[in-house]
Motif scaffolding. Structure first.
Motif, PDB file in Angstrom:
ATOM      1  N   VAL A 196       6.797  16.913   1.382  1.00 28.11           N
ATOM      2  CA  VAL A 196       6.325  15.526   1.377  1.00 28.11           C
ATOM      3  C   VAL A 196       6.854  14.793   0.156  1.00 28.11           C
ATOM      4  CG1 VAL A 196       4.302  14.049   1.329  1.00 28.11           C
ATOM      5  CG2 VAL A 196       4.256  16.144   2.646  1.00 28.11           C
TER       6      VAL A 196
ATOM      7  N   GLN B 130       9.154  11.621   0.101  1.00 28.25           N
ATOM      8  CA  GLN B 130       8.756  10.385  -0.586  1.00 28.25           C
ATOM      9  C   GLN B 130       9.885   9.909  -1.479  1.00 28.25           C
ATOM     10  OE1 GLN B 130       6.079   8.621  -0.230  1.00 28.25           O
ATOM     11  NE2 GLN B 130       4.228   9.818  -0.044  1.00 28.25           N
TER      12      GLN B 130
ATOM     13  N   ALA C 178       0.473   6.679   2.444  1.00 26.58           N
ATOM     14  CA  ALA C 178       1.049   8.031   2.336  1.00 26.58           C
ATOM     15  C   ALA C 178       0.808   8.607   0.937  1.00 26.58           C
ATOM     16  CB  ALA C 178       2.538   7.983   2.641  1.00 26.58           C
TER      17      ALA C 178
ATOM     18  N   MET D 111      -1.245  11.980   0.207  1.00 29.13           N
ATOM     19  CA  MET D 111      -0.588  13.083  -0.499  1.00 29.13           C
ATOM     20  C   MET D 111      -1.400  13.496  -1.732  1.00 29.13           C
ATOM     21  SD  MET D 111       3.411  13.327  -1.463  1.00 29.13           S
ATOM     22  CE  MET D 111       3.295  12.383  -2.951  1.00 29.13           C
TER      23      MET D 111
ATOM     24  N   LEU E  70      -1.800  16.196   3.918  1.00 33.11           N
ATOM     25  CA  LEU E  70      -0.361  16.257   3.640  1.00 33.11           C
ATOM     26  C   LEU E  70       0.448  16.072   4.916  1.00 33.11           C
ATOM     27  CD1 LEU E  70      -0.505  19.174   1.077  1.00 33.11           C
ATOM     28  CD2 LEU E  70       0.173  16.831   0.577  1.00 33.11           C
ATOM     29  N   HIS E  71      -0.062  16.604   5.987  1.00 31.18           N
ATOM     30  CA  HIS E  71       0.630  16.431   7.267  1.00 31.18           C
ATOM     31  C   HIS E  71       0.592  14.965   7.703  1.00 31.18           C
ATOM     32  CE1 HIS E  71       1.005  17.264  11.802  1.00 31.18           C
ATOM     33  NE2 HIS E  71       2.192  17.389  11.251  1.00 31.18           N
TER      34      HIS E  71
ATOM     35  N   ALA F 203       0.444  12.439   5.720  1.00 30.02           N
ATOM     36  CA  ALA F 203       1.413  11.759   4.848  1.00 30.02           C
ATOM     37  C   ALA F 203       2.835  11.993   5.337  1.00 30.02           C
ATOM     38  CB  ALA F 203       1.259  12.255   3.416  1.00 30.02           C
ATOM     39  N   LEU F 204       3.083  13.212   5.755  1.00 32.16           N
ATOM     40  CA  LEU F 204       4.418  13.574   6.253  1.00 32.16           C
ATOM     41  C   LEU F 204       4.775  12.754   7.498  1.00 32.16           C
ATOM     42  CD1 LEU F 204       6.635  15.721   5.607  1.00 32.16           C
ATOM     43  CD2 LEU F 204       5.604  17.138   7.348  1.00 32.16           C
TER      44      LEU F 204
END
Lengths: 165, 160
Positions: free
Chosen positions: A126, A130, B119, B123, B142-143, B145-146
Motif C-alpha cells: 500500500v 501510495q 486511503a 492505511m 489496508l485492503h 486502502a489498496l
C-alpha cells in the motif's frame, strides 16, 4: 491332518499354528516392503504385537522372534510418522479453514489471504502504491509527498471554486 | 391532506433556497481554501522546528473551523480527512495510539471516498490495528486502502 486335529499333541498344534501365522506375517511384511512409502501393514503389525509366543515353540521361535523384532524395529519409526502426520494435519486444517473462510465467505483476494496467513499485512504494498501514485515513485519521503500533493490539491480546488466550478 | 401539501411545498422551497444560498456563498469558498493552505503551511513550519504541540493546536483549530456553506460536502470531507490524518500521524509519532485512533476514526466517520485522503486514513488506522495486535481489522483497512489506490491509479493512467 489339520492343525486342530484333536489327536495331535498340543505342542505340535501350537507349532503348526505359529508356523502358519509366521508365514502370514512374513507375507504382510513382504507387501509392506514392496510399497513405495514403506508403510507397515497395520493388520500385520497389530497381529505381531498381539502375538504371544508359547515358550514350547522352540523350533519356530526363531522365525517368529525375528519377525517380531523386524516389526519392533519399525514400530518407533511408524509411531514417529503417525505423530508427525497428526501434527501436520493439526497445523494444516486450521490454516486451510481460515483460507477457505477468507476466500469464500469474506471474498478476499489471494494476496490478502496470504497476508493474513503469514501475519504480514500488505503495508509495504500500500505504501509503495501510495508513493507511486503521488509522485511516480521518485520521492521517498511520503510526508513531503503529501505536502506537495496537499498544496496542489487545495490550489486546484481553490481555482475551480473561483472559476465557479 | 392540505397540511401534507404545505409540507411538500415547504420542503421544495427550502431546497431551492439552500441551492441559491450555496451558489451565493461560493465566493467564500476560495478564501477558506486559501486559509486551509496557510494552516497546513504553518503546521509544516512548526513541525520542521520540532514544535509538535503548536502544530497540533493549529491543525485542531482548522478541524474545528466551520466550512463555508457553498463548498461541496465531498470537498469538505477530503479536506477534513486530511487534517484528521495529520493529527493522527502526530499522535502516532508521539506514541499516543489512542489519540491517533481517535483522529483516524473521526476522519473516517465523515465517510469514505476514492481519494488519497481516505486511503491515507485507512492505511494509518490499519497500521494502528496492526500495532494493537488486531490483524483482521488491520488487513481490512489496508485492503480498503489498496482498493482505493488501485482505482486512483487506474484513473490517473486513464487521464494522465
Amino acid at each position: 491332518m489339520s492343525h486342530d486335529d484333536p489327536f495331535l499333541p498340543a505342542s505340535a498344534a501350537e507349532q503348526l499354528a505359529a508356523a502358519k501365522l509366521a508365514e502370514s506375517l512374513q507375507g504382510s511384511a513382504g507387501i509392506a516392503e514392496n510399497t513405495s512409502n514403506r508403510e507397515v501393514d497395520d493388520a500385520g503389525l497389530s497381529a505381531a504385537l498381539l502375538l504371544r509366543l508359547p515358550t514350547s515353540l522352540e523350533p519356530r521361535a526363531g522365525v517368529l522372534d525375528g519377525l517380531l523384532l523386524q516389526f519392533d524395529d519399525r514400530l518407533p519409526r511408524q509411531a514417529t510418522q503417525r505423530v508427525w502426520w497428526k501434527w501436520l494435519m493439526a497445523g494444516l486444517l486450521p490454516v486451510a479453514a481460515i483460507a477457505m473462510y477468507l476466500l469464500l465467505v469474506r471474498n478476499e483476494s489471494a494476496s490478502v489471504v496470504a497476508s493474513v496467513l503469514l501475519r504480514r499485512p500488505p503495508t509495504r504494498i500500500v505504501e509503495a502504491q501510495q508513493l507511486s501514485l503521488a509522485d511516480g515513485g521518485k520521492q521517498r519521503d511520503y510526508a513531503a509527498t503529501m505536502t506537495t500533493y496537499r498544496r496542489d490539491y487545495l490550489d486546484d480546488l481553490s481555482q475551480r471554486y473561483r472559476a465557479g466550478r | 391532506m392540505i397540511r401534507i401539501v404545505y409540507i411538500v411545498i415547504l420542503v421544495i422551497v427550502s431546497g431551492a433556497t439552500a441551492g441559491c444560498k450555496r451558489h451565493i456563498n461560493a465566493d467564500d469558498v476560495a478564501p477558506w481554501l486559501d486559509q486551509m493552505k496557510s494552516t497546513h503551511a504553518a503546521a509544516d513550519r512548526l513541525l520542521a522546528e520540532n514544535d509538535i504541540g503548536q502544530a497540533r493546536d493549529v491543525l485542531t483549530a482548522s478541524w474545528n473551523a466551520e466550512a463555508p456553506a457553498g463548498i461541496a460536502v465531498a470537498d469538505v470531507r477530503a479536506i477534513r480527512q486530511d487534517v484528521a490524518y495529520r493529527l493522527a500521524e502526530l499522535g502516532l509519532a508521539a506514541n499516543h495510539p489512542d489519540a491517533a485512533m481517535m483522529w483516524a476514526d473521526r476522519g473516517l466517520a465523515l465517510g469514505q471516498d476514492d481519494t488519497v485522503m481516505t486511503a491515507n486514513l485507512l492505511m494509518l488506522r490499519g497500521r494502528l490495528f496492526e500495532r494493537l495486535g488486531q490483524p483482521q481489522k488491520a488487513v481490512a483497512d489496508l485492503h480498503a486502502a489498496l482498493l482505493i489506490n488501485e482505482k486512483l491509479l487506474a484513473r490517473t493512467l486513464e487521464n494522465p
